[in-house]
Write a protein that holds these residues in place. Structure first.
Motif, PDB file in Angstrom:
ATOM      1  N   GLU A  54       0.834  -1.207   0.000  1.00 40.08           N
ATOM      2  CA  GLU A  54       0.000   0.000   0.000  1.00 40.08           C
ATOM      3  C   GLU A  54       0.870   1.258   0.000  1.00 40.08           C
ATOM      4  O   GLU A  54       0.628   2.192  -0.752  1.00 40.08           O
ATOM      5  CB  GLU A  54      -0.920  -0.022   1.214  1.00 40.08           C
ATOM      6  N   SER A  55       1.889   1.255   0.829  1.00 36.45           N
ATOM      7  CA  SER A  55       2.795   2.398   0.894  1.00 36.45           C
ATOM      8  C   SER A  55       3.580   2.557  -0.408  1.00 36.45           C
ATOM      9  O   SER A  55       3.793   3.678  -0.878  1.00 36.45           O
ATOM     10  CB  SER A  55       3.752   2.222   2.068  1.00 36.45           C
ATOM     11  N   ILE A  56       3.985   1.446  -1.005  1.00 32.80           N
ATOM     12  CA  ILE A  56       4.713   1.499  -2.276  1.00 32.80           C
ATOM     13  C   ILE A  56       3.832   2.116  -3.359  1.00 32.80           C
ATOM     14  O   ILE A  56       4.269   2.989  -4.113  1.00 32.80           O
ATOM     15  CB  ILE A  56       5.198   0.096  -2.685  1.00 32.80           C
ATOM     16  N   HIS A  57       2.566   1.701  -3.423  1.00 29.02           N
ATOM     17  CA  HIS A  57       1.663   2.255  -4.429  1.00 29.02           C
ATOM     18  C   HIS A  57       1.404   3.748  -4.196  1.00 29.02           C
ATOM     19  O   HIS A  57       1.278   4.516  -5.154  1.00 29.02           O
ATOM     20  CB  HIS A  57       0.349   1.477  -4.462  1.00 29.02           C
ATOM     21  N   GLN A  58       1.359   4.170  -2.934  1.00 28.41           N
ATOM     22  CA  GLN A  58       1.186   5.599  -2.644  1.00 28.41           C
ATOM     23  C   GLN A  58       2.382   6.400  -3.167  1.00 28.41           C
ATOM     24  O   GLN A  58       2.212   7.474  -3.751  1.00 28.41           O
ATOM     25  CB  GLN A  58       1.014   5.826  -1.151  1.00 28.41           C
ATOM     26  N   TRP A  59       3.604   5.886  -2.948  1.00 27.02           N
ATOM     27  CA  TRP A  59       4.788   6.576  -3.424  1.00 27.02           C
ATOM     28  C   TRP A  59       4.833   6.615  -4.946  1.00 27.02           C
ATOM     29  O   TRP A  59       5.215   7.619  -5.542  1.00 27.02           O
ATOM     30  CB  TRP A  59       6.058   5.937  -2.871  1.00 27.02           C
ATOM     31  N   VAL A  60       4.425   5.517  -5.592  1.00 23.79           N
ATOM     32  CA  VAL A  60       4.413   5.490  -7.056  1.00 23.79           C
ATOM     33  C   VAL A  60       3.403   6.495  -7.598  1.00 23.79           C
ATOM     34  O   VAL A  60       3.667   7.188  -8.588  1.00 23.79           O
ATOM     35  CB  VAL A  60       4.119   4.059  -7.567  1.00 23.79           C
ATOM     36  N   ASN A  61       2.259   6.619  -6.935  1.00 28.37           N
ATOM     37  CA  ASN A  61       1.259   7.605  -7.354  1.00 28.37           C
ATOM     38  C   ASN A  61       1.768   9.036  -7.201  1.00 28.37           C
ATOM     39  O   ASN A  61       1.333   9.936  -7.924  1.00 28.37           O
ATOM     40  CB  ASN A  61      -0.042   7.427  -6.574  1.00 28.37           C
TER      41      ASN A  61
END
Length: 85
Positions: A54-61
């Motif tokens: 979830e945190s990885i996807h937030q950073w990618v966004n």
């Protein structure tokens, strides 16, 4: 300034252990970072991968780029999560 999600090496000689970190591209490999989003132990095949997807996807966004190795590890983690469901 490019933000990247990459590996930072820890552990002893011949016993690598990695943290998956979010860092500016010009920071040193094992230096300063913005966030720790997981760990990776290549010697432990069963429990060696612990990622906060979830945190990885937030950073990618927000615009962070994944390195090739981290992209492969994230893909592996996502397939294992899907297999559990």
């Amino acid at each position: 300034m490019a933000v990247r999600i990459r590996l930072a090496r820890f552990g002893a000689k011949k016993k690598p252990f990695y943290r998956v970190v979010v860092a500016e591209s010009f920071f040193p490999r094992d230096g300063r970072f913005l966030d720790v989003v997981g760990t990776y132990d290549p010697r432990d095949k069963e429990k060696g991968l612990n990622l906060n997807l979830e945190s990885i996807h937030q950073w990618v966004n927000r615009g962070a780029e994944l390195t090739d190795t981290v992209r492969r590890i994230v893909k592996k983690a996502e397939t294992s999560v899907r297999a559990e469901q």
